[in-house]
Motif scaffolding. Structure first.
Motif, mmCIF file in Angstrom:
data_model
loop_
_atom_site.group_PDB
_atom_site.id
_atom_site.type_symbol
_atom_site.label_atom_id
_atom_site.label_comp_id
_atom_site.label_asym_id
_atom_site.label_seq_id
_atom_site.Cartn_x
_atom_site.Cartn_y
_atom_site.Cartn_z
ATOM 1 N N SER A 6 0.833 -1.203 0.000
ATOM 2 C CA SER A 6 0.000 0.000 0.000
ATOM 3 C C SER A 6 0.868 1.253 0.000
ATOM 4 N N GLY A 7 2.008 1.190 0.697
ATOM 5 C CA GLY A 7 2.902 2.342 0.717
ATOM 6 C C GLY A 7 3.432 2.665 -0.673
ATOM 7 N N PHE A 8 3.851 1.633 -1.392
ATOM 8 C CA PHE A 8 4.363 1.873 -2.742
ATOM 9 C C PHE A 8 3.252 2.394 -3.640
ATOM 10 N N GLY A 9 2.035 1.885 -3.422
ATOM 11 C CA GLY A 9 0.899 2.401 -4.190
ATOM 12 C C GLY A 9 0.738 3.895 -3.970
ATOM 13 N N MET A 10 0.843 4.318 -2.697
ATOM 14 C CA MET A 10 0.672 5.735 -2.387
ATOM 15 C C MET A 10 1.844 6.555 -2.924
ATOM 16 N N VAL A 11 3.064 6.002 -2.864
ATOM 17 C CA VAL A 11 4.219 6.704 -3.434
ATOM 18 C C VAL A 11 3.977 6.972 -4.914
ATOM 19 N N LEU A 12 3.467 5.947 -5.589
ATOM 20 C CA LEU A 12 3.225 6.075 -7.022
ATOM 21 C C LEU A 12 2.183 7.164 -7.282
ATOM 22 N N ASP A 15 10.154 8.279 -16.771
ATOM 23 C CA ASP A 15 9.329 7.093 -17.032
ATOM 24 C C ASP A 15 9.976 5.863 -16.413
ATOM 25 N N GLY A 16 11.303 5.858 -16.388
ATOM 26 C CA GLY A 16 12.031 4.729 -15.795
ATOM 27 C C GLY A 16 11.722 4.554 -14.317
ATOM 28 N N HIS A 17 11.566 5.671 -13.596
ATOM 29 C CA HIS A 17 11.233 5.582 -12.171
ATOM 30 C C HIS A 17 9.851 4.956 -11.971
ATOM 31 N N ILE A 18 8.877 5.478 -12.738
ATOM 32 C CA ILE A 18 7.511 4.970 -12.631
ATOM 33 C C ILE A 18 7.506 3.484 -12.966
ATOM 34 N N ASP A 19 8.260 3.144 -14.016
ATOM 35 C CA ASP A 19 8.352 1.759 -14.455
ATOM 36 C C ASP A 19 8.913 0.871 -13.344
ATOM 37 N N ALA A 20 9.956 1.363 -12.671
ATOM 38 C CA ALA A 20 10.588 0.555 -11.620
ATOM 39 C C ALA A 20 9.622 0.315 -10.467
ATOM 40 N N ILE A 21 8.865 1.359 -10.063
ATOM 41 C CA ILE A 21 7.924 1.166 -8.955
ATOM 42 C C ILE A 21 6.822 0.198 -9.393
ATOM 43 N N ALA A 22 6.365 0.333 -10.642
ATOM 44 C CA ALA A 22 5.303 -0.556 -11.130
ATOM 45 C C ALA A 22 5.777 -2.003 -11.119
ATOM 46 N N ARG A 23 7.035 -2.228 -11.462
ATOM 47 C CA ARG A 23 7.570 -3.596 -11.439
ATOM 48 C C ARG A 23 7.586 -4.152 -10.016
ATOM 49 N N TRP A 64 2.360 -6.155 -15.765
ATOM 50 C CA TRP A 64 3.250 -7.023 -16.561
ATOM 51 C C TRP A 64 3.471 -6.428 -17.952
ATOM 52 N N PHE A 65 2.494 -5.624 -18.405
ATOM 53 C CA PHE A 65 2.585 -5.118 -19.779
ATOM 54 C C PHE A 65 3.290 -3.767 -19.805
ATOM 55 N N LYS A 66 4.262 -3.661 -20.654
ATOM 56 C CA LYS A 66 5.038 -2.433 -20.744
ATOM 57 C C LYS A 66 4.150 -1.252 -21.141
ATOM 58 N N ALA A 67 3.182 -1.515 -22.017
ATOM 59 C CA ALA A 67 2.299 -0.430 -22.466
ATOM 60 C C ALA A 67 1.544 0.163 -21.283
ATOM 61 N N VAL A 68 1.186 -0.686 -20.324
ATOM 62 C CA VAL A 68 0.472 -0.185 -19.143
ATOM 63 C C VAL A 68 1.431 0.612 -18.271
ATOM 64 N N VAL A 101 -1.359 4.015 -14.823
ATOM 65 C CA VAL A 101 -0.578 3.692 -13.626
ATOM 66 C C VAL A 101 -1.183 4.405 -12.420
ATOM 67 N N PHE A 102 -1.574 5.654 -12.628
ATOM 68 C CA PHE A 102 -2.168 6.449 -11.548
ATOM 69 C C PHE A 102 -3.443 5.777 -11.038
ATOM 70 N N ILE A 103 -4.298 5.355 -11.983
ATOM 71 C CA ILE A 103 -5.567 4.731 -11.584
ATOM 72 C C ILE A 103 -5.295 3.427 -10.839
ATOM 73 N N ILE A 104 -4.357 2.633 -11.345
ATOM 74 C CA ILE A 104 -4.065 1.355 -10.683
ATOM 75 C C ILE A 104 -3.521 1.608 -9.281
ATOM 76 N N SER A 105 -2.704 2.668 -9.131
ATOM 77 C CA SER A 105 -2.152 2.952 -7.796
ATOM 78 C C SER A 105 -3.273 3.296 -6.813
ATOM 79 N N LEU A 106 -4.321 3.950 -7.307
ATOM 80 C CA LEU A 106 -5.463 4.229 -6.426
ATOM 81 C C LEU A 106 -6.193 2.939 -6.051
ATOM 82 N N PHE A 107 -6.302 2.024 -7.021
ATOM 83 C CA PHE A 107 -6.945 0.740 -6.740
ATOM 84 C C PHE A 107 -6.182 -0.025 -5.665
ATOM 85 N N VAL A 108 -4.847 0.070 -5.703
ATOM 86 C CA VAL A 108 -4.036 -0.626 -4.697
ATOM 87 C C VAL A 108 -4.401 -0.118 -3.305
#
Lengths: 455, 180
Positions: free
Chosen positions: A267-273, A291-299, A359-363, A370-377
């Motif tokens: 949940s913390g990483f979700g909020m960071v994102l 974009d690389g930072h966002i990508d790393a947190i998403a991974r 898992w998908f790079k496009a996402v 990414v923002f919406i998914i972070s809220l879902f988390v």
């Protein structure tokens, strides 16, 4: 000195050292924009609502909540755990990545730590007021007293909670503050306003940037980081023992400590994102939060999501495999099906299913998604705590004790109030504190963005 | 410990990290002694060249160990000596003390390390610092050489020349600069 090539450039756009100073100090130097005042007004209204709820709770008692003998814990503890979980990000983020020498942390750690301190403060309110008589809160402190002298129960998870959370707040707040001292000195020396020079001069403790100062500063950061890292694990383990050491079905499990720690970091990483995407877009920090930072947190999130999914599956499997009919009832008749199945399926969907899109790079490259998914988390983690607390308590061993639970306006007010405190703190942070650690980003610029550095 | 001298110092300002490190190396070869170096961010090569070390990690270790012992003593006194309570026949000296000791070890380590850092570094709110150069927090690097009373005019010229030959972009005088 080795170079980090795996992650590509950590600071893009060919910025120089003075560009970094100027970009990051800009929000402090400029007057606050209109949206900031609008957001602040909404936050203050939320705090006012929370203040009313707090007044009702303290002046009339816990009876203003929807709790009863069976349902002894409700939104108070749900929100406490939700906030403390969010409060794990700053430390998890900056400290684990500091110890692992992950240089990409430097653009994000300041905001993550700010969020941690705000969230832990919000979390601390709930155990305090759920005591019923908060003016007696000092009873939990072990001091030589006139009651015996009766000492507190040092073997109780509730007492461990007190020391763990106050230590965690001390540790994360000081770690955050020490990290800001050089940046406060930057504001002090760069601002033209006399008032700001005075205030940031006091806040910077007279920092001058001497070689020995930097050496000790780095050593202290590693000490604070190294000592706080085990604390991250222990705080939420201890919170989970509030449940796991009881005999309530669905709580009495050994999986709880790791399951809670991972959930908290999730949940913390979700909020960071969530927060970093806001900062990056509003303040135009695309060069620093790439974009690389966002990508790393998403991974990281997709990995933790898998752990969460495994934990849910393990719980459900053990509930039937253990042969305990009460465990079986709680999981199969009161979570997967039953009155509170929305909470359970919301939890599964938001925590274990939706983050798998990462898992998908496009996402991962689509910031809006990414923002919406972070809220879902974050929503999913709230559902998780709701499911754990409400399903297990409302229907335990004796059907004659069964009851339902829904929050009252006062409980909702307290939650909204803490959301207001959190957003107010974050807005003040946006306006008054360098949102990215200036000296740390400068320190990695040369090693990670070689062609960008001057010369 | 930090020493503050009231006498004058010669300050060389550099534009890049490479120039700074090169200058430190060359000044070390000369007869002059570097009094202090100021940078906008930590540079490990500077620590290495100046031979700087810190005992802070060792102190933190001893603080934490001391905290563990102190907290164990406190728990033993309260729960075994002062007011033992039998809870379900469990021993007074409980293994679950480990949890309180674990957390308090960290608290002692953190708080005492912080106090030590601010004490030895002499940082406190309201301190009026001697700012060596206005861009030291931005993108400039500074080397300070003390202009002692024993120095002749020729030494001063030599120091100036040393700075210029090492690509200093600016040379000035500054009082009250803290030594390493």
């Amino acid at each position: 000195m080795y170079d980090t090539r795996i992650r590509g450039e950590l600071v893009e756009g060919g910025v120089t050292y003075s560009d970094i100073t100027r970009d990051i100090l800009a929000p402090i130097e400029q007057p606050a924009p209109a949206w900031w005042y609008a957001a602040m007004s909404v936050s203050l209204c939320a705090i006012a609502f929370g203040g009313w709820a707090g007044y009702m709770t303290i002046s009339r008692g816990i009876g203003t909540w929807g709790l009863n003998n069976t349902q002894a814990w409700g939104w108070d503890i749900i929100n406490f755990i939700w906030w403390i979980g969010i409060g794990h990000a700053g430390t998890a983020f900056s400290i684990f990545l500091l110890i692992l020498r992950q240089k990409w942390r430097t653009s994000i750690n300041r905001a993550a730590e700010a969020m941690t301190v705000a969230a832990v403060m919000c979390a601390g309110i709930f155990p305090l007021i759920h005591m019923g008589r908060p003016w007696m809160a000092f009873y939990v402190i072990p001091y030589p007293n006139t009651r015996g002298p009766l000492w507190v129960n040092f073997n109780s998870p509730l007492f461990w909670d007190v020391i763990a959370i106050s230590t965690y707040l001390t540790a994360s707040a000081t770690f955050w503050y020490v990290g800001m001292i050089p940046d406060f000195a930057t504001v002090r020396d760069k601002t033209n306003s006399k008032v700001k020079k005075l205030i940031y001069g006091i806040l910077s403790f007279g920092w001058v940037g001497s070689a020995k100062g930097w050496l000790r500063f780095e050593a202290l950061s590693m000490i604070l980081g190294g000592l706080t890292a085990p604390l991250v694990i222990s705080v939420h383990s201890i919170v989970s023992m509030d449940f796991a050491t009881s005999v309530i079905p669905g709580w009495h499990t050994t999986i709880f400590p790791p399951y809670f720690v991972v959930g908290a970091i999730f949940s913390g990483f979700g909020m960071v994102l969530t927060l970093m995407i806001i900062i990056r877009n509003i303040y135009n920090y695309h060069h620093y939060v790439t974009d690389g930072h966002i990508d790393a947190i998403a991974r990281i999130l997709v990995f933790i999501s898998l752990i969460m999914g495994s934990a849910y599956a393990t719980e459900i499997f053990i509930a039937s495999y253990s042969g305990s009919e009460y465990e079986y009832f709680t999981f199969y008749n009161n979570r997967i099906t039953g009155d509170h199945m929305i909470g359970f399926w919301g939890m599964i969907l938001c925590n274990a299913v939706i983050p798998q899109l990462f898992w998908f790079k496009a996402v991962r490259r689509n910031t809006a998604l990414v923002f919406i998914i972070s809220l879902f988390v974050n929503l999913g983690m709230w559902f998780e705590r709701f499911t754990i607390i409400v399903t297990s308590l409302s229907k335990d061993y004796m059907p004659s004790n069964w009851t339902d639970y829904s929050p009252t306006l006062v409980e909702i007010g307290l939650y909204v109030g803490t959301l207001g405190i959190f957003t107010t703190c974050i807005l003040l942070f946006f306006k008054n504190i360098p949102m990215i650690a200036i000296s740390e980003v400068k320190g990695i610029l040369k090693h990670t963005s070689i062609k960008n550095a001057k010369n | 410990m930090l020493k503050t001298d009231t006498n004058e110092n010669i300050v060389g300002v550099f534009d890049t990290e490479e120039a700074l490190i090169n200058a430190i190396k060359n000044i070390k070869k000369s007869s002059f002694k570097i009094k202090n170096v100021f940078t906008p961010y930590p540079i490990h090569e500077v620590f290495h060249e100046l031979g700087l070390t810190t005992r802070l990690p060792w102190l933190a270790f001893f603080y934490a160990v001391g905290g563990t012992i102190l907290v164990f003593a406190f728990l033993y006194w309260t729960s075994v000596i002062d007011y033992p309570i039998s809870i379900g026949g469990k021993p007074d000296l409980s293994p679950s003390f480990i949890i309180v000791m674990f957390v308090m070890t960290i608290l002692f380590g953190i708080v005492l390390s912080l106090v030590t850092f601010f004490t030895v570094q002499r940082l406190y709110p309201g301190k009026v610092p001697v700012i060596i150069h206005e861009d030291i927090v931005d993108d400039k690097y500074v080397i300070v050489i003390e202009k002692s009373n024993a120095m002749t005019e020729r030494d001063v010229v030599a120091i100036n020349k040393l700075f210029v030959s090492n690509m200093a972009i600016e040379i000035g005088l500054k009082n009250d600069v803290e030594a390493i």
